[in-house]
Scaffold this motif. Structure first.
Motif, PDB file in Angstrom:
ATOM      1  N   LYS A   1       0.838  -1.201   0.000  1.00 56.48           N
ATOM      2  CA  LYS A   1       0.000   0.000   0.000  1.00 56.48           C
ATOM      3  C   LYS A   1       0.870   1.247   0.000  1.00 56.48           C
ATOM      4  CE  LYS A   1      -3.627   0.040   2.716  1.00 56.48           C
ATOM      5  NZ  LYS A   1      -4.519   0.144   3.900  1.00 56.48           N
ATOM      6  N   LEU A   2       0.436   2.259  -0.761  1.00 54.41           N
ATOM      7  CA  LEU A   2       1.079   3.574  -0.783  1.00 54.41           C
ATOM      8  C   LEU A   2       0.032   4.628  -0.461  1.00 54.41           C
ATOM      9  CD1 LEU A   2       3.205   3.258  -4.063  1.00 54.41           C
ATOM     10  CD2 LEU A   2       4.042   3.055  -1.714  1.00 54.41           C
ATOM     11  N   GLY A   3       0.407   5.631   0.366  1.00 58.60           N
ATOM     12  CA  GLY A   3      -0.555   6.647   0.748  1.00 58.60           C
ATOM     13  C   GLY A   3       0.042   8.036   0.844  1.00 58.60           C
ATOM     14  N   LEU A   4      -0.822   9.029   0.720  1.00 62.55           N
ATOM     15  CA  LEU A   4      -0.448  10.433   0.844  1.00 62.55           C
ATOM     16  C   LEU A   4      -1.469  11.097   1.766  1.00 62.55           C
ATOM     17  CD1 LEU A   4       1.389  12.798  -0.127  1.00 62.55           C
ATOM     18  CD2 LEU A   4      -0.259  13.152  -1.976  1.00 62.55           C
ATOM     19  N   ASN A   5      -0.991  11.768   2.841  1.00 65.04           N
ATOM     20  CA  ASN A   5      -1.873  12.313   3.861  1.00 65.04           C
ATOM     21  C   ASN A   5      -1.540  13.774   4.174  1.00 65.04           C
ATOM     22  OD1 ASN A   5      -3.294   9.697   5.166  1.00 65.04           O
ATOM     23  ND2 ASN A   5      -1.187   9.221   4.602  1.00 65.04           N
ATOM     24  N   TYR A   6      -2.563  14.506   4.554  1.00 66.72           N
ATOM     25  CA  TYR A   6      -2.418  15.884   5.025  1.00 66.72           C
ATOM     26  C   TYR A   6      -2.646  15.871   6.531  1.00 66.72           C
ATOM     27  CZ  TYR A   6      -3.328  20.910   5.484  1.00 66.72           C
ATOM     28  OH  TYR A   6      -3.301  22.231   5.862  1.00 66.72           O
ATOM     29  N   MET A   7      -1.655  16.317   7.295  1.00 67.60           N
ATOM     30  CA  MET A   7      -1.713  16.219   8.748  1.00 67.60           C
ATOM     31  C   MET A   7      -1.766  17.600   9.387  1.00 67.60           C
ATOM     32  SD  MET A   7       0.763  14.121  11.409  1.00 67.60           S
ATOM     33  CE  MET A   7       2.261  15.045  11.058  1.00 67.60           C
ATOM     34  N   VAL A   8      -2.642  17.760  10.391  1.00 70.23           N
ATOM     35  CA  VAL A   8      -2.740  18.984  11.187  1.00 70.23           C
ATOM     36  C   VAL A   8      -2.511  18.597  12.643  1.00 70.23           C
ATOM     37  CG1 VAL A   8      -4.179  20.919  11.889  1.00 70.23           C
ATOM     38  CG2 VAL A   8      -4.372  20.007   9.566  1.00 70.23           C
ATOM     39  N   SER A   9      -1.565  19.277  13.305  1.00 74.17           N
ATOM     40  CA  SER A   9      -1.194  18.927  14.674  1.00 74.17           C
ATOM     41  C   SER A   9      -1.302  20.146  15.578  1.00 74.17           C
ATOM     42  CB  SER A   9       0.236  18.385  14.708  1.00 74.17           C
ATOM     43  OG  SER A   9       0.389  17.299  13.814  1.00 74.17           O
ATOM     44  N   ASN A  10      -1.760  19.909  16.805  1.00 70.99           N
ATOM     45  CA  ASN A  10      -1.861  20.957  17.818  1.00 70.99           C
ATOM     46  C   ASN A  10      -1.062  20.541  19.049  1.00 70.99           C
ATOM     47  OD1 ASN A  10      -4.179  22.880  16.757  1.00 70.99           O
ATOM     48  ND2 ASN A  10      -4.842  20.780  16.368  1.00 70.99           N
ATOM     49  N   GLY A  11      -0.343  21.504  19.631  1.00 73.74           N
ATOM     50  CA  GLY A  11       0.492  21.200  20.784  1.00 73.74           C
ATOM     51  C   GLY A  11       0.318  22.205  21.907  1.00 73.74           C
ATOM     52  N   VAL A  12       0.465  21.714  23.137  1.00 73.41           N
ATOM     53  CA  VAL A  12       0.439  22.548  24.332  1.00 73.41           C
ATOM     54  C   VAL A  12       1.636  22.194  25.186  1.00 73.41           C
ATOM     55  CG1 VAL A  12      -0.819  23.182  26.413  1.00 73.41           C
ATOM     56  CG2 VAL A  12      -2.080  22.706  24.306  1.00 73.41           C
ATOM     57  N   ALA A  13       2.444  23.190  25.535  1.00 75.47           N
ATOM     58  CA  ALA A  13       3.595  22.990  26.407  1.00 75.47           C
ATOM     59  C   ALA A  13       3.290  23.571  27.773  1.00 75.47           C
ATOM     60  CB  ALA A  13       4.842  23.648  25.821  1.00 75.47           C
TER      61      ALA A  13
END
Length: 257
Positions: free
Chosen positions: A140-152
């Motif tokens: 399998k081959l895939g392409l993804n759009y990722m959105v990440s949120n962080g709190v320190a």
């Protein structure tokens, strides 16, 4: 004569099944919806318990995946997927205070991360007698759009203290390339069981990960300055890059139509 009448219906039924399998899909059905968990033991990164006061020897990287797939040919299908995860790591946070300049400004802290990915993939099933997509070994081959949120934030520090830190980062967007292989079986003619391995590369994570020696890194500049914010974002991307690198997948699905 009785034997002929017994065998003839079996031959006709077998021929119908063989003809049905000339078309793509399993028993003529092409659309599958599935859930699978992606996981791998985490020994390298500093993980923490729920109170952020103890570093654990080992944790489990876990990503949840929902997938829809449509069979195009006898050995190929295309699909869309949505993936989400929660993770974190312990880091040092730089917070210098002019009102209390005598303490060392590098504080124990944590970085909480929530991330979601949406993408498309293509699956190639192994072409051999007795197997037809979505049954059998695959790559399998895939392409993804990722959105990440962080709190320190800092640990064991009162919110009223000048040492207290809690900072929320702007969402970080990146592209993730995935590749994998595995085996999918069909149960009761309408359920799928999937076991496989996948590899992922985060477009913004490998630079910070290598630069920090495959550690999450720390916030080495004042946390709310431009440099400190970039340190936090780099730590977030590095943690995600390590989590996406290698995963074992186990999942169940349903052949809908």
């Amino acid at each position: 004569m009785k034997i002929i009448f017994c065998i003839l219906p079996l031959l006709v039924f077998s021929n119908c099944c063989l003809n049905a399998q000339d078309a793509p899909g399993y028993l003529g059905k092409r659309f599958t919806v599935a859930y699978y968990a992606s996981m791998f033991p985490n020994f390298r990164y500093g993980s923490y318990n729920k109170d952020f006061d103890e570093r654990r020897l080992c944790a489990l990287n876990l990503r949840n995946n929902i997938e829809a797939e449509y069979v195009l040919t006898r050995n190929m299908s295309v699909g869309a997927d949505y993936r989400f995860l929660k993770t974190g790591t312990m880091i040092d946070i730089w917070n210098y205070s002019e009102s209390d300049p005598d303490y060392y400004p590098s504080l124990d802290g944590y970085l909480n991360i929530k991330s979601s990915m949406a993408g498309v993939h293509v699956t190639f099933y192994k072409w051999q007698r007795g197997f037809i997509a979505p049954l059998g070994g695959y790559s399998k081959l895939g392409l993804n759009y990722m959105v990440s949120n962080g709190v320190a934030g800092t640990t064991d520090v009162s919110p009223s203290s000048s040492k207290y830190v809690r900072y929320t980062y702007e969402p970080v967007k990146s592209i993730v390339f995935t590749a994998g292989f595995g085996y999918q079986n069909i149960i009761f003619n309408y359920m799928t069981f999937n076991f496989g391995v996948d590899f992922g590369i985060n477009s913004k994570g490998w630079g910070p990960l290598i630069q920090n020696g495959f550690e999450p890194g720390n916030i080495n500049d004042q946390y709310d300055t431009e440099e400190g914010i970039q340190d936090g974002i780099d730590a977030m991307n590095a943690r995600l890059a390590s989590m996406l690198l290698l995963n074992i997948n186990v999942g169940l699905g349903f052949i809908v139509f």
